[in-house]
Enzyme design. Structure first.
Site, PDB file in Angstrom:
ATOM      1  N   GLY A   1     -18.788   4.525  44.588  1.00  0.00           N
ATOM      2  CA  GLY A   1     -19.707   3.831  45.110  1.00  0.00           C
ATOM      3  C   GLY A   1     -20.175   4.477  46.442  1.00  0.00           C
TER       4      GLY A   1
ATOM      5  N   SER B   1     -18.927  16.098  43.512  1.00  0.00           N
ATOM      6  CA  SER B   1     -19.872  15.363  44.437  1.00  0.00           C
ATOM      7  C   SER B   1     -19.857  16.462  45.785  1.00  0.00           C
ATOM      8  CB  SER B   1     -19.123  14.183  44.901  1.00  0.00           C
ATOM      9  OG  SER B   1     -19.563  13.747  46.092  1.00  0.00           O
TER      10      SER B   1
ATOM     11  N   TYR C   1     -11.930   9.885  47.432  1.00  0.00           N
ATOM     12  CA  TYR C   1     -12.864  10.402  46.523  1.00  0.00           C
ATOM     13  C   TYR C   1     -12.968  11.841  46.251  1.00  0.00           C
ATOM     14  CZ  TYR C   1     -17.612  10.210  44.438  1.00  0.00           C
ATOM     15  OH  TYR C   1     -18.912  10.691  43.761  1.00  0.00           O
TER      16      TYR C   1
ATOM     17  N   LYS D   1     -12.498  14.956  43.322  1.00  0.00           N
ATOM     18  CA  LYS D   1     -13.229  15.921  42.658  1.00  0.00           C
ATOM     19  C   LYS D   1     -12.965  17.150  42.466  1.00  0.00           C
ATOM     20  CE  LYS D   1     -16.486  12.723  41.841  1.00  0.00           C
ATOM     21  NZ  LYS D   1     -16.865  12.333  40.384  1.00  0.00           N
TER      22      LYS D   1
ATOM     23  N   ASN E   1     -26.418  12.913  47.244  1.00  0.00           N
ATOM     24  CA  ASN E   1     -26.859  11.216  47.253  1.00  0.00           C
ATOM     25  C   ASN E   1     -27.912  11.284  46.112  1.00  0.00           C
ATOM     26  OD1 ASN E   1     -25.245   9.684  49.200  1.00  0.00           O
ATOM     27  ND2 ASN E   1     -26.251  11.159  50.342  1.00  0.00           N
TER      28      ASN E   1
ATOM     29  N   ALA F   1     -27.093   4.019  50.428  1.00  0.00           N
ATOM     30  CA  ALA F   1     -28.003   3.711  51.445  1.00  0.00           C
ATOM     31  C   ALA F   1     -29.545   3.263  50.943  1.00  0.00           C
ATOM     32  CB  ALA F   1     -28.127   4.868  52.373  1.00  0.00           C
TER      33      ALA F   1
ATOM     34  N   THR G   1     -27.294  11.889  59.077  1.00  0.00           N
ATOM     35  CA  THR G   1     -28.144  12.516  58.166  1.00  0.00           C
ATOM     36  C   THR G   1     -27.951  12.687  56.834  1.00  0.00           C
ATOM     37  OG1 THR G   1     -27.907  14.494  58.946  1.00  0.00           O
ATOM     38  CG2 THR G   1     -29.716  13.740  60.134  1.00  0.00           C
ATOM     39  N   ARG G   2     -28.625  12.601  55.780  1.00  0.00           N
ATOM     40  CA  ARG G   2     -28.321  13.055  54.482  1.00  0.00           C
ATOM     41  C   ARG G   2     -29.545  13.427  53.814  1.00  0.00           C
ATOM     42  NH1 ARG G   2     -24.405  11.548  56.400  1.00  0.00           N
ATOM     43  NH2 ARG G   2     -22.734  10.218  55.765  1.00  0.00           N
TER      44      ARG G   2
HETATM   45  N1  LIG Z   1     -24.691   8.311  42.604  1.00  0.00           N
HETATM   46  C1  LIG Z   1     -24.577   9.585  43.334  1.00  0.00           C
HETATM   47  O1  LIG Z   1     -25.223   9.520  44.468  1.00  0.00           O
HETATM   48  C2  LIG Z   1     -23.341  10.478  43.189  1.00  0.00           C
HETATM   49  C3  LIG Z   1     -23.054  11.427  44.072  1.00  0.00           C
HETATM   50  C4  LIG Z   1     -22.228  12.238  43.772  1.00  0.00           C
HETATM   51  C5  LIG Z   1     -21.367  12.367  42.535  1.00  0.00           C
HETATM   52  N2  LIG Z   1     -21.716  11.325  41.744  1.00  0.00           N
HETATM   53  C6  LIG Z   1     -20.949  11.099  40.445  1.00  0.00           C
HETATM   54  O2  LIG Z   1     -21.712  10.846  39.373  1.00  0.00           O
HETATM   55  C7  LIG Z   1     -21.072  10.263  38.416  1.00  0.00           C
HETATM   56  C8  LIG Z   1     -21.984   9.043  37.944  1.00  0.00           C
HETATM   57  O3  LIG Z   1     -22.191   8.317  39.169  1.00  0.00           O
HETATM   58  P1  LIG Z   1     -23.058   7.159  39.100  1.00  0.00           P
HETATM   59  O4  LIG Z   1     -23.669   6.885  40.403  1.00  0.00           O
HETATM   60  O5  LIG Z   1     -23.971   6.755  37.956  1.00  0.00           O
HETATM   61  O6  LIG Z   1     -21.997   5.803  39.283  1.00  0.00           O
HETATM   62  P2  LIG Z   1     -21.997   4.482  38.508  1.00  0.00           P
HETATM   63  O7  LIG Z   1     -20.950   3.783  39.149  1.00  0.00           O
HETATM   64  O8  LIG Z   1     -23.176   3.847  38.390  1.00  0.00           O
HETATM   65  O9  LIG Z   1     -21.303   4.961  37.006  1.00  0.00           O
HETATM   66  C9  LIG Z   1     -19.941   5.392  36.836  1.00  0.00           C
HETATM   67  C10 LIG Z   1     -19.816   4.373  35.471  1.00  0.00           C
HETATM   68  O10 LIG Z   1     -18.304   5.162  35.139  1.00  0.00           O
HETATM   69  C11 LIG Z   1     -17.698   3.849  34.664  1.00  0.00           C
HETATM   70  N3  LIG Z   1     -16.082   4.133  34.591  1.00  0.00           N
HETATM   71  C12 LIG Z   1     -15.356   3.934  35.555  1.00  0.00           C
HETATM   72  N4  LIG Z   1     -14.077   4.157  35.292  1.00  0.00           N
HETATM   73  C13 LIG Z   1     -14.152   4.291  33.976  1.00  0.00           C
HETATM   74  C14 LIG Z   1     -13.323   4.462  32.744  1.00  0.00           C
HETATM   75  N5  LIG Z   1     -12.044   4.514  33.190  1.00  0.00           N
HETATM   76  N6  LIG Z   1     -13.642   4.320  31.556  1.00  0.00           N
HETATM   77  C15 LIG Z   1     -14.998   4.253  31.274  1.00  0.00           C
HETATM   78  N7  LIG Z   1     -15.828   4.163  32.139  1.00  0.00           N
HETATM   79  C16 LIG Z   1     -15.530   4.262  33.311  1.00  0.00           C
HETATM   80  C17 LIG Z   1     -17.991   2.637  35.494  1.00  0.00           C
HETATM   81  O11 LIG Z   1     -17.928   1.401  34.814  1.00  0.00           O
HETATM   82  C18 LIG Z   1     -19.603   2.965  35.640  1.00  0.00           C
HETATM   83  O12 LIG Z   1     -20.496   2.409  34.813  1.00  0.00           O
HETATM   84  C19 LIG Z   1     -19.659   9.958  39.070  1.00  0.00           C
HETATM   85  O13 LIG Z   1     -18.817  10.774  38.522  1.00  0.00           O
HETATM   86  C20 LIG Z   1     -19.865  10.015  40.704  1.00  0.00           C
HETATM   87  O14 LIG Z   1     -18.655  10.196  41.359  1.00  0.00           O
HETATM   88  C21 LIG Z   1     -22.557  10.297  41.842  1.00  0.00           C
END
Ligand SMILES: NC(=O)c1ccc[n+]([C@@H]2O[C@H](COP(=O)([O-])OP(=O)(O)OC[C@H]3O[C@@H](n4cnc5c(N)ncnc54)[C@H](O)[C@@H]3O)[C@@H](O)[C@H]2O)c1
Length: 354
Positions: A100, A139, A170, A174, A199, A214, A242-243
């Site tokens: 999150g 990430s 977190y 990673k 992000n 954000a 900043t981001r």
């Molecule tokens: N959104 C961003 O800004 C961002 C930035 C850096 C890295 N990431 C990485 O990208 C990936 C996707 O992120 P997102 O923004 O789509 O997040 P999100 O929370 O929308 O999606 C992640 C999904 O994984 C599912 N999940 C969690 N544990 C699980 C499990 N044990 N079995 C099956 N499903 C499971 C959740 O239910 C969720 O739907 C993640 O690995 C996150 O760490 C995202």
């Protein structure tokens, strides 16, 4: 390890894959979430006919249920489920993680660390199934936090992850999962790909409930302020953090490019925008889209993360001759519109995914 064996793994020969066929099985984990749901849609639009999407969330709670995609509700932190999910896979994309925005990752470090089970079992299952390519979503939180203490940041380049001082919980998960990916190539010869997302924002993602980031949070708070005719907005921190923010369309395109570039096997790479803004500037952009001016209530005690973070895109431009280029103004306009639709649909009593 014997020196000769070490040399062998270091110099692993990259063999060319047969071209990916439209009916080859693509597995996408985390597809009930934001990025993986959009990735399933992207591959479907490219004409792939066998996509298996999986998430532990019940199907009605997925942001996107893509027609023609096999959608399974399964927890992929369990080894048995991973084996079932990866059976017959030619390519595997692991984007499942408990994650999150700052509010979530600062308070739930154990949940974040436990995502290590997901990648540990998914990568082993993919390898056993004979998958040709495995993608892992890392990430920018994997980077050394000591380099991010000034809002006027030097953009982070790939080598800045080590010496390691990742974001607690977190970020460390990673880093260790990246290491699994690197070793599955070096020791077992499965082609693995690692993108360090900065992000990501856009429609069909978390916009309420505590896990939102954000851009979505500020869009929702602006919509709420206008709707409630109380023209104030709470901002976490002093607004000077900043981001950079990458639009979802750039993210899924980048994943596809990275996962199909043999120059990037087992090599972490930034996938992010290099358009740096402060949180105050982000709030101003959203105000302009909404046509409103809000009084800002700064909360110095709220989670705020590192002081500054940006993506150095030198490497991605060199290898892929491309970088995410959707401007924040363009992406925010689409995101604001989508969140506004969700907000008013919910107000009318319609069930929406937050
Ligand atoms: N959104 C961003 O800004 C961002 C930035 C850096 C890295 N990431 C990485 O990208 C990936 C996707 O992120 P997102 O923004 O789509 O997040 P999100 O929370 O929308 O999606 C992640 C999904 O994984 C599912 N999940 C969690 N544990 C699980 C499990 N044990 N079995 C099956 N499903 C499971 C959740 O239910 C969720 O739907 C993640 O690995 C996150 O760490 C995202």
């Amino acid at each position: 390890m014997q020196e000769s064996a070490l040399m062998e793994t270091k110099n692993r020969v990259v063999e060319k894959d047969p071209p990916l066929k439209k009916d080859d099985l693509i597995v996408i984990a985390g597809a009930g979430g934001f990025i993986a749901g959009n990735l399933a849609l992207f591959f479907r639009k490219k004409g792939f006919t066998r996509i298996r999407a999986v998430d532990k969330k019940p199907l009605p709670e997925w942001y996107l249920r893509v027609p023609g995609v096999e959608s399974l509700c399964l927890d992929v932190s369990s080894e048995d489920n991973c084996r079932r999910v990866c059976e017959g896979a030619v390519e595997v994309y692991n984007l499942a993680a408990d994650m999150g925005g700052m509010g979530f990752i600062e308070h739930f470090r154990i949940e974040c660390l436990r995502s290590v089970l997901i990648n540990t079992h998914m990568i082993e299952a993919a390898c056993r199934a004979g998958a040709r390519r495995y993608f892992f979503s890392s990430s920018a939180c994997a980077y050394n936090t000591l380099l991010q203490q000034d809002p006027k940041v030097r953009a982070l380049k790939e080598s800045d992850a080590y010496p390691a001082m990742a974001e607690r919980g977190y970020g460390w998960e990673k880093l260790i999962s990246e290491m699994f990916c690197e070793e599955y190539w070096h020791e077992r010869g499965m082609k693995t790909f690692i993108a360090r997302f900065h992000n990501v924002y856009g429609p069909n993602g978390t916009w309420d409930g505590g896990r939102e980031k954000a851009p979505a949070a500020l869009c929702r708070k602006t919509i709420e302020a206008i709707d409630k005719k109380d023209l104030r907005i709470p901002i976490w921190g002093d607004g000077h953090q900043t981001r950079s923010f990458m639009y979802i369309d750039d993210c899924v395109k980048g994943i596809d490019l990275i996962a199909h570039s043999d120059d990037l096997i087992a090599t972490p790479i930034n996938l992010g925008s290099s358009e740096l803004v402060s949180i105050n500037e982000l709030a101003s952009k959203i105000e302009r889209i909404a046509g409103v001016k809000l009084k800002r209530d700064y909360d110095p005690h709220a989670p705020r993360g590192v002081a500054g973070r940006n993506s150095d895109n030198t490497f991605i431009k060199k290898v892929l001759n491309w970088e995410p280029d959707t401007t924040l103004d363009t992406g925010l306009a689409a995101t604001y519109k989508w969140i506004q639709e969700q907000y008013f649909a919910r107000k009318k009593g319609k069930r929406v995914v937050e």
